[in-house]
Design a protein around this motif. Structure first.
Motif, PDB file in Angstrom:
ATOM      1  N   MET A 168      29.765  34.523  56.985  1.00  0.00           N
ATOM      2  CA  MET A 168      30.455  35.379  56.027  1.00  0.00           C
ATOM      3  C   MET A 168      29.519  36.354  55.340  1.00  0.00           C
ATOM      4  O   MET A 168      29.939  37.431  54.932  1.00  0.00           O
ATOM      5  N   THR A 169      28.259  35.995  55.192  1.00  0.00           N
ATOM      6  CA  THR A 169      27.334  36.924  54.559  1.00  0.00           C
ATOM      7  C   THR A 169      26.901  38.015  55.515  1.00  0.00           C
ATOM      8  O   THR A 169      26.364  39.036  55.091  1.00  0.00           O
ATOM      9  N   PRO A 228      32.635  39.344  59.076  1.00  0.00           N
ATOM     10  CA  PRO A 228      33.956  39.254  58.462  1.00  0.00           C
ATOM     11  C   PRO A 228      34.145  37.943  57.719  1.00  0.00           C
ATOM     12  O   PRO A 228      33.419  36.978  57.917  1.00  0.00           O
ATOM     13  N   ALA A 229      35.142  37.924  56.842  1.00  0.00           N
ATOM     14  CA  ALA A 229      35.424  36.738  56.031  1.00  0.00           C
ATOM     15  C   ALA A 229      35.791  35.556  56.913  1.00  0.00           C
ATOM     16  O   ALA A 229      36.319  35.707  58.002  1.00  0.00           O
ATOM     17  N   VAL A 275      31.483  33.426  47.999  1.00  0.00           N
ATOM     18  CA  VAL A 275      31.364  34.581  48.894  1.00  0.00           C
ATOM     19  C   VAL A 275      32.730  35.228  49.094  1.00  0.00           C
ATOM     20  O   VAL A 275      32.876  36.457  49.069  1.00  0.00           O
ATOM     21  N   GLU A 276      33.764  34.404  49.278  1.00  0.00           N
ATOM     22  CA  GLU A 276      35.118  34.932  49.417  1.00  0.00           C
ATOM     23  C   GLU A 276      35.557  35.628  48.132  1.00  0.00           C
ATOM     24  O   GLU A 276      36.218  36.673  48.163  1.00  0.00           O
ATOM     25  N   ASP A 287      33.631  37.137  45.966  1.00  0.00           N
ATOM     26  CA  ASP A 287      32.931  38.421  45.872  1.00  0.00           C
ATOM     27  C   ASP A 287      33.556  39.462  46.794  1.00  0.00           C
ATOM     28  O   ASP A 287      33.598  40.646  46.460  1.00  0.00           O
ATOM     29  N   ARG A 288      34.016  39.029  47.953  1.00  0.00           N
ATOM     30  CA  ARG A 288      34.678  39.965  48.859  1.00  0.00           C
ATOM     31  C   ARG A 288      35.954  40.506  48.221  1.00  0.00           C
ATOM     32  O   ARG A 288      36.277  41.690  48.353  1.00  0.00           O
ATOM     33  N   ARG A 289      36.689  39.644  47.552  1.00  0.00           N
ATOM     34  CA  ARG A 289      37.919  40.100  46.898  1.00  0.00           C
ATOM     35  C   ARG A 289      37.611  41.093  45.787  1.00  0.00           C
ATOM     36  O   ARG A 289      38.275  42.112  45.624  1.00  0.00           O
ATOM     37  N   ALA A 303      35.037  43.014  45.627  1.00  0.00           N
ATOM     38  CA  ALA A 303      34.610  44.276  46.236  1.00  0.00           C
ATOM     39  C   ALA A 303      35.814  45.083  46.692  1.00  0.00           C
ATOM     40  O   ALA A 303      35.835  46.321  46.589  1.00  0.00           O
ATOM     41  N   ALA A 304      36.853  44.400  47.168  1.00  0.00           N
ATOM     42  CA  ALA A 304      38.057  45.104  47.609  1.00  0.00           C
ATOM     43  C   ALA A 304      38.795  45.749  46.440  1.00  0.00           C
ATOM     44  O   ALA A 304      39.598  46.668  46.642  1.00  0.00           O
TER      45      ALA A 304
END
Length: 557
Positions: free
Chosen positions: A140-141, A144-145, A271-272, A274-276, A278-279
């Motif tokens: 994931m880092t 893709p998620a 990590v998930e 942080d992805r959210r 960022a979106a």
């Protein structure tokens, strides 16, 4: 674990009676049974322990072994306490079906074998899960998620038999296990979030253990990988935005390896998260651009053009531009050294999610910007048929904080405050500037109220309460002291309850009968108390002006 490892442990008292070529089979569990047909309780991979109480004669061994093999059992261990020796018919049946067979010495309890197998299998599963967690983290880092928090919770359930939930700081359920078992009630989610925030604000070391309804939960913080407590100057910068992992277990006696594994799981979920976040960058930028246009007095056509860009991003697939509401929030910390804007922004993005929804996706329909200690949200409302327009409700200030007050109060502790204001819905760019000012006025009304968490809506701006926040503090104190201090002093000395009587009298619009009924008093007693109020204050409660003064004094006190 391998069957071969069982023979290497002398304390288990096992003797191999057959199946020398099958000792590399894997044991995934253990089950004790004396049923003639235990198939309903088998899932495959077990070491089955039996005291042979099911065996009445030699003919019983063949069908019993056949059932075990059909269900995928790894091996059978028979106790010698019942018959002295393991009967030859059972040894022969196991040989025919290539099922490894052990004899258990009569001095060894089945519980000893069970405990050893469970401990070994759990340890190996934990190692396997740790490898999976590490692999997912690397994936994931760099790419893709990996499927979101649900994937990790499924791993915890299948490999460690741990039920766990990911919660927001307000107690909203982000993700939960898909395995069987009772769901975590919304009330329990709120309680766990409040306990976690309280423990975090008081500096207690995680994991935080909480006993709730007879069940112990261990709470692990899920901290942003981009901004951790090591990079944050103060815990107050992150406490109201970090998620938490609630595990249905008592982690107090866990080994360090197991705790490290759970912390690895929280990093994976972070990590998930942080992805959210960022979106959300695009939506935050849209909100910032629209609000800058509104506050600088840009032409309505320019604001409308920007809204047309924002609408498809916030409400994909709905086509027509919706109505909009504005919500303003402010977080103030004692001392003023912590900027409240980012905290208020994160809270609005959380608070404005539909409380009945699960998962992070609903917050993708909210655009929030922040400046200084203030955060401003643009909330799109989907279009409704014209005949239903009168029934449109949108965001209601009172409902926003109803179920969130306890967790938020715990996070704010005794040095923070959240105030929130909500505008009416507007359907055009021309109305946004007025909606913003309306929401800010409502927030100031909320700020004039007592409590750590307060909200006010546009409906309240048409009443006298709109004026109260703007009365200078020294004027408020002098006005209320002149009218109410004589009554408070009299109540203190005589326990006469003049203040409650005054409040009830005004609330009953000066009706003697209704007020006496509400207070469970005789009318003559009520008249005596009101007379005492008038005597102490030199006012006349039959006059509208004096009633109004008392009413405002009570509201401002």
């Amino acid at each position: 674990m391998r069957l071969r490892a069982l023979l290497d442990t002398d304390a288990l008292g096992l003797k191999l009676l057959g199946g020398e070529d099958e000792l590399d089979r894997t044991v995934r569990g253990v089950m004790t049974t004396d049923l003639r047909d235990p198939s309903r309780y088998l899932s495959g991979g077990e070491l089955v322990l039996t005291g042979l109480a099911w065996r009445r004669d030699a003919a019983d061994s063949e069908p019993f072994v056949r059932i075990l093999v059909q269900e995928g059992v790894t091996a059978l261990a028979a106790g010698e306490a019942e018959l002295g020796d393991v009967p030859d018919d059972l040894v022969e049946a196991c040989a025919r079906h290539r099922l490894p067979l052990f004899a258990v010495h009569e001095s060894v309890a089945f519980a000893t074998i069970t405990e050893h197998v469970v401990r070994q299998v759990s340890g190996e599963r934990a190692g396997d899960l740790a490898a999976v967690v590490d692999r997912h983290r690397r994936m994931m880092t760099s790419g893709p998620a990996g499927g979101g928090p649900d994937v990790v919770l499924d791993l915890l359930g299948s490999d460690l038999d741990l039920r766990a939930w990911v919660l927001s700081p307000t107690g909203r359920l982000i993700a939960g296990p898909k395995t069987s078992g009772p769901a975590l009630p919304a009330e329990a989610c709120g309680r766990l979030a409040a306990e976690h925030l309280t423990a975090t604000r008081t500096g207690r070391r995680a994991p935080h253990r909480v006993l709730l309804g007879g069940t112990t939960y261990s709470l692990f913080p899920i901290r942003s990988t981009a901004r951790s407590p090591q990079t944050a100057r103060d815990a107050r910068e992150t406490v109201l935005s970090d998620w938490l992992l609630a595990v249905e277990a008592d982690a107090g006696d866990w080994a360090e390896e197991r705790l490290d594994l759970l912390y690895g799981v929280t990093q994976l979920i972070a990590v998930e998260r942080d992805r959210r976040d960022a979106a959300r960058t695009v939506r935050r930028r849209l909100a910032q651009e629209v609000l800058e246009l509104v506050q600088t007095g840009a032409a309505p056509a320019e604001i409308a053009a920007r809204l047309r860009v924002a609408a498809p991003v916030l409400l994909p697939g709905l086509g027509a531009a919706p109505h909009w509401q504005v919500v303003v929030a402010r977080v103030d910390w004692d001392g003023g050294e912590i900027e409240g804007g980012p905290v208020a922004q994160a809270l609005l993005e959380e608070i404005l999610v539909d409380p009945l929804s699960a998962g992070p996706e609903p917050s993708d329909r909210i655009a929030v910007a922040h400046t200084g200690d203030e955060a401003i949200a643009l909330v799109p409302l989907p279009a409704v048929p014209a005949e239903h327009e009168a029934s449109r409700t949108g965001v209601l200030a009172d409902a926003l904080l109803e179920s969130l007050r306890d967790p938020l109060t715990a996070g704010l502790d005794d040095d923070g405050r959240l105030t929130l204001g909500v505008s009416a819905a507007v359907h055009s760019a021309e109305g946004l500037r007025g909606a913003l000012e309306e929401a800010r006025h409502a927030r100031r009304v909320a700020a004039a109220r007592p409590g750590r968490v307060c909200a006010a809506g546009h409906q309240e701006l048409a009443s006298h309460v709109l004026l109260l926040p703007f009365v200078p503090d020294d004027v408020r104190r002098a006005f209320t002291a002149r009218l109410l201090d004589p009554l408070r002093e009299y109540d203190r000395r005589h326990r006469a309850e003049l203040i409650p009587t005054l409040e009830a009298f005004l609330d009953c619009d000066g009706s003697w009968t209704r007020c006496a009924t509400r207070l469970h008093l005789h009318v003559n007693t009520l008249r005596y108390r009101v007379g005492r109020i008038e005597q102490l204050t030199s006012r006349d409660l039959s006059r509208l002006e004096d009633k109004l003064d008392f009413f405002l004094a009570l509201r401002m006190s």
